[in-house]
Motif scaffolding. Structure first.
Motif, PDB file in Angstrom:
ATOM      1  N   LEU B  10      30.182  41.119  44.428  1.00  0.00           N
ATOM      2  CA  LEU B  10      30.879  40.679  45.640  1.00  0.00           C
ATOM      3  C   LEU B  10      31.406  41.868  46.435  1.00  0.00           C
ATOM      4  O   LEU B  10      31.420  41.844  47.669  1.00  0.00           O
ATOM      5  CB  LEU B  10      32.028  39.726  45.268  1.00  0.00           C
ATOM      6  CG  LEU B  10      31.580  38.351  44.761  1.00  0.00           C
ATOM      7  CD1 LEU B  10      32.770  37.562  44.210  1.00  0.00           C
ATOM      8  CD2 LEU B  10      30.905  37.555  45.873  1.00  0.00           C
ATOM      9  N   CYS B  11      31.855  42.897  45.717  1.00  0.00           N
ATOM     10  CA  CYS B  11      32.335  44.096  46.407  1.00  0.00           C
ATOM     11  C   CYS B  11      31.214  44.744  47.213  1.00  0.00           C
ATOM     12  O   CYS B  11      31.440  45.293  48.290  1.00  0.00           O
ATOM     13  CB  CYS B  11      32.890  45.119  45.417  1.00  0.00           C
ATOM     14  SG  CYS B  11      34.528  44.715  44.832  1.00  0.00           S
ATOM     15  N   ARG B  12      30.022  44.681  46.677  1.00  0.00           N
ATOM     16  CA  ARG B  12      28.871  45.247  47.405  1.00  0.00           C
ATOM     17  C   ARG B  12      28.652  44.525  48.727  1.00  0.00           C
ATOM     18  O   ARG B  12      28.144  45.090  49.681  1.00  0.00           O
ATOM     19  CB  ARG B  12      27.609  45.148  46.548  1.00  0.00           C
ATOM     20  CG  ARG B  12      27.570  46.227  45.492  1.00  0.00           C
ATOM     21  CD  ARG B  12      26.339  46.132  44.617  1.00  0.00           C
ATOM     22  NE  ARG B  12      26.347  47.207  43.639  1.00  0.00           N
ATOM     23  CZ  ARG B  12      25.848  47.123  42.427  1.00  0.00           C
ATOM     24  NH1 ARG B  12      25.298  45.995  42.025  1.00  0.00           N
ATOM     25  NH2 ARG B  12      25.890  48.149  41.609  1.00  0.00           N
ATOM     26  N   LYS B  13      29.039  43.248  48.762  1.00  0.00           N
ATOM     27  CA  LYS B  13      28.894  42.470  49.995  1.00  0.00           C
ATOM     28  C   LYS B  13      30.124  42.615  50.898  1.00  0.00           C
ATOM     29  O   LYS B  13      30.196  41.993  51.952  1.00  0.00           O
ATOM     30  CB  LYS B  13      28.690  40.996  49.653  1.00  0.00           C
ATOM     31  CG  LYS B  13      27.356  40.721  48.984  1.00  0.00           C
ATOM     32  CD  LYS B  13      27.280  39.276  48.559  1.00  0.00           C
ATOM     33  CE  LYS B  13      25.999  39.003  47.783  1.00  0.00           C
ATOM     34  NZ  LYS B  13      26.015  37.698  47.115  1.00  0.00           N
ATOM     35  N   GLY B  14      31.098  43.397  50.431  1.00  0.00           N
ATOM     36  CA  GLY B  14      32.299  43.616  51.232  1.00  0.00           C
ATOM     37  C   GLY B  14      33.302  42.484  51.143  1.00  0.00           C
ATOM     38  O   GLY B  14      34.136  42.316  52.037  1.00  0.00           O
ATOM     39  N   ASP B  15      33.220  41.682  50.083  1.00  0.00           N
ATOM     40  CA  ASP B  15      34.147  40.561  49.917  1.00  0.00           C
ATOM     41  C   ASP B  15      35.563  41.094  49.637  1.00  0.00           C
ATOM     42  O   ASP B  15      35.795  41.802  48.657  1.00  0.00           O
ATOM     43  CB  ASP B  15      33.669  39.691  48.744  1.00  0.00           C
ATOM     44  CG  ASP B  15      34.513  38.450  48.597  1.00  0.00           C
ATOM     45  OD1 ASP B  15      34.070  37.392  49.057  1.00  0.00           O
ATOM     46  OD2 ASP B  15      35.622  38.532  48.019  1.00  0.00           O
ATOM     47  N   ILE B  55      35.535  54.434  46.515  1.00  0.00           N
ATOM     48  CA  ILE B  55      34.963  53.532  45.501  1.00  0.00           C
ATOM     49  C   ILE B  55      34.282  52.346  46.186  1.00  0.00           C
ATOM     50  O   ILE B  55      33.148  51.996  45.872  1.00  0.00           O
ATOM     51  CB  ILE B  55      36.059  53.063  44.521  1.00  0.00           C
ATOM     52  CG1 ILE B  55      36.427  54.215  43.577  1.00  0.00           C
ATOM     53  CG2 ILE B  55      35.615  51.839  43.729  1.00  0.00           C
ATOM     54  CD1 ILE B  55      37.703  54.006  42.800  1.00  0.00           C
ATOM     55  N   PHE B  56      34.981  51.753  47.161  1.00  0.00           N
ATOM     56  CA  PHE B  56      34.389  50.593  47.851  1.00  0.00           C
ATOM     57  C   PHE B  56      33.168  50.996  48.676  1.00  0.00           C
ATOM     58  O   PHE B  56      32.218  50.228  48.811  1.00  0.00           O
ATOM     59  CB  PHE B  56      35.432  49.915  48.753  1.00  0.00           C
ATOM     60  CG  PHE B  56      36.530  49.232  47.971  1.00  0.00           C
ATOM     61  CD1 PHE B  56      36.237  48.477  46.852  1.00  0.00           C
ATOM     62  CD2 PHE B  56      37.859  49.343  48.360  1.00  0.00           C
ATOM     63  CE1 PHE B  56      37.240  47.847  46.129  1.00  0.00           C
ATOM     64  CE2 PHE B  56      38.873  48.721  47.642  1.00  0.00           C
ATOM     65  CZ  PHE B  56      38.558  47.974  46.524  1.00  0.00           C
TER      66      PHE B  56
END
Lengths: 462, 187
Positions: B10-15, B55-56
């Motif tokens: 989800l972080c990869r999608k910017g959630d 990191i993000f």
């Protein structure tokens, strides 16, 4: 006995499990930064799409222009005479039923109309010109006519697609129309050449200018003054530079639409008092003193609050501090205060995508035009500098600056021909922001700028 | 509550909620890392902020070949070292003044008490001069080699070695002194 390496292992194993909860505001700041980064990512995407669109538009406009240009020699007469060729040819051919019909049949059925029967082609030309009873004469003596129309040579690549009408056009195109008019008294009821759609004119160029930038302020100023740690500050206009590339398309007579990409730097100079504090402390352990130098100045003004890259640091003599044992007795303490003046430069850089409507008051070799439009401004830089004693240091950025803003602009442009299709353009222009640039202080700070943009442009389609 | 793989995805999608979850899970440990390299809490907060931004931004590059925490910790430390380089906070020591007996001190026994209190050690390390503390932390906690420390901090390998030696000497001296003070108090 314990080795130092064992102490280090102890330190490592303990540290691996060490936790410290950060304050809540760190996540809030992080979230704000992530939002800004997300907008910048979107901007980057927009930028790529916009660049692709501009390139595509240039290719289309350029292609359209060059197609017009290359086809002019063939189609200029062709297009202007199409009214008469189609109408007159049809009517004339109907009047001259036998040869024209024969010709039509031949032209459709016979692939070698050009090289096999030049005279038949000539009939068509004659029919267009409204000449009666030429059939016999031309059939009897086709050679001179052929000599007068040297372009009527064998063109095998075209014969499959040749129709009587297109051949008529070609004949006329490759003939001297004035001679035809004079010789055969042709009624040229077709529209004049000047009445056709004017060739598209596109100007591509670049301009640069020094810019005077300041702001219009509104809203409560007292709150700003109250939060300023040093009480007062003096905000002044800033000189910067700007410029960019433009594509101007003349849509109709005296009107044109312009767009492009520009770089704009806005901001202000803030003169504020700097309070310098120097603290001396002498300790008994090493008979040395610590020397702290603390400088403070206001980082809040009408444009917004400056967020520093790093927390305030202090210069110190580390020998005194690091060499001293914990709990060293302080035997002397002294503080010096002084106040000087410092300068802060707050700069915000934008890439501007303008859409400008331009009206030409004079539209000859020399042009004079009025222009007005709106721009989207995409933030690409946000910096704050402290200037003191000729040293300029980047200390951070103004917090809360919007990543995208709207502005309006108006100007008067003079254009003078230089050489060939090149011309010089000079345009005094004002730019005023329509939207708030600082999300934290809506309506408080609206920048405006003025510049005399000059540069070179090249005109396609002249 | 998501598992780590789901959070990463989800972080990869910017959630944003996944990013917050990741932050809440790992920020206490990473903030402790930041505190070890910082002069004060404010500086540590800035490092944490910058580190998580990276990191993000780089979460796509995490290949899940190792533990996520180690990967994040590495980014955090690199962020801190980058800030040191930017602000010219490189630990420097004049190598010519390194005492000759410092070279073999790793094997040297110290007259430290068997039951050395970890809190004393932590307290003393915190009091270490910054230029020594950074090198000691990188060497001991991050398992950096001297070559790596030298490269990351833009100093020579000799400077790295001498700073580590001085840090150890400083610690031994203080730990010994603490012990003597305790004995004096008992009297």
């Amino acid at each position: 006995m314990v080795k130092i390496s064992e102490i280090e292992s102890l330190y490592k194993s303990h540290s691996e499990n060490l936790e410290a909860t950060p304050p809540a505001h760190v996540w809030e700041q992080l979230e704000t930064s992530l939002n800004v980064a997300q907008k910048q990512k979107k901007f980057l995407l927009f930028w790529q799409i916009a660049s692709a669109a501009v390139v595509a538009a240039l290719v289309i406009v350029g292609g359209h222009y060059f197609m017009n240009e290359t086809s002019t020699s063939h189609t200029l007469v062709d297009s202007t005479s199409s009214y008469s060729t189609e109408k007159d040819a049809d009517s004339s051919l109907q009047h001259k039923s036998t040869p024209a019909t024969e010709l039509q049949e031949k032209s459709v059925s016979n692939e070698s109309i050009y090289n096999e029967n030049t005279a038949d082609v000539m009939y068509t030309a004659m029919a267009v010109a409204g000449i009666n009873d030429m059939e016999t004469a031309d059939k009897q003596n086709p050679r001179p006519v052929q000599e007068n129309i040297p372009l009527l040579k064998h063109r095998p690549e075209q014969k499959f697609f040749a129709t009587p009408k297109t051949e008529v056009r070609k004949l006329i195109a490759h003939s001297n129309i004035d001679t035809w008019k004079d010789r055969f008294n042709v009624n040229q009821s077709m529209p004049a050449e000047s009445g056709n759609r004017a060739p598209l004119k596109v100007q591509v160029g670049g301009t640069l200018s020094p810019t005077y930038s300041f702001r219009h302020t509104s809203g409560p100023q007292n709150s700003v003054m109250a939060t300023a740690s040093n009480g007062s500050f003096d905000e002044r206009a800033m000189m910067a530079a700007g410029g960019g590339l433009h594509v101007n398309v003349e849509m109709r007579k005296n009107w044109s639409v312009e767009s492009g990409l520009r770089f704009a730097r806005l901001g202000q100079d803030v003169h504020t008092p700097v309070r310098s504090e120097r603290v001396y402390a002498l300790n008994s352990d090493q008979a040395s003193y610590a020397n702290l130098s603390i400088k403070s100045l206001s980082l809040n003004n009408t444009m917004g609050e400056i967020k520093q890259h790093q927390p305030p640091t202090r210069s110190e003599s580390d020998n005194a501090y690091f060499g001293a044992s914990p709990g060293t007795m302080l035997v002397d303490f002294r503080t010096d205060n002084q106040q000087t003046s410092g300068q802060i430069e707050q700069m915000i850089d934008y890439i501007e995508v303008p859409v400008t409507l331009r009206y030409y008051l004079i539209n000859r070799d020399m042009k004079l035009s009025l222009a007005a439009g709106v721009s989207t401004n995409w933030l690409i830089g946000n910096n704050a500098y402290v200037i003191e004693n000729s040293n300029r240091q980047n200390i951070g950025e103004t917090a809360g600056i919007s990543s995208m803003s709207w502005s309006s602009h108006a100007g008067v442009a003079f254009s003078l021909p230089l050489y060939g299709s090149f011309s010089l353009r000079l345009e005094p222009r004002v730019n005023y922001f329509l939207s708030d640039i600082n999300e934290n202080y809506p309506g408080r700070f609206r920048p405006y700028s003025f510049g005399i943009f000059s540069g070179i442009q090249y005109t396609f389609g002249e | 509550m998501f598992d780590t793989d789901k959070i990463i995805e989800l972080c990869r999608k910017g959630d944003r909620s996944a990013q917050k979850e990741l932050y809440e899970r790992f920020s206490p440990k990473l903030f402790a890392v930041c505190l070890r390299y910082s002069k004060n809490r404010m500086e540590a907060e800035d490092y944490l902020h910058e580190g998580f931004m990276k990191i993000f931004a780089k979460i796509d590059q995490f290949k899940q070949q190792g533990p996520l925490e180690a990967w994040m910790r590495r980014i955090m430390v690199n962020t801190i070292l980058e800030a040191f380089r930017k602000n010219s906070r490189m630990p420097t020591t004049d190598e010519t003044r390194i005492p000759a007996d410092l070279a073999d001190e790793e094997n040297e026994e110290n007259d430290l008490h068997e039951h050395t209190d970890i809190n004393e050690v932590l307290q003393l390390i915190e009091e270490l001069p910054e230029k020594y503390r950074i090198v000691l932390n990188l060497y001991v906690l991050e398992d950096f080699s001297h070559e790596e420390i030298a490269r990351q901090l833009g100093i020579s390998v000799g400077t790295s070695k001498s700073n580590l030696s001085r840090a150890r000497q400083w610690l031994k001296k203080r730990l010994g002194k603490e012990k003597k003070d305790k004995i004096t108090q008992l009297w």
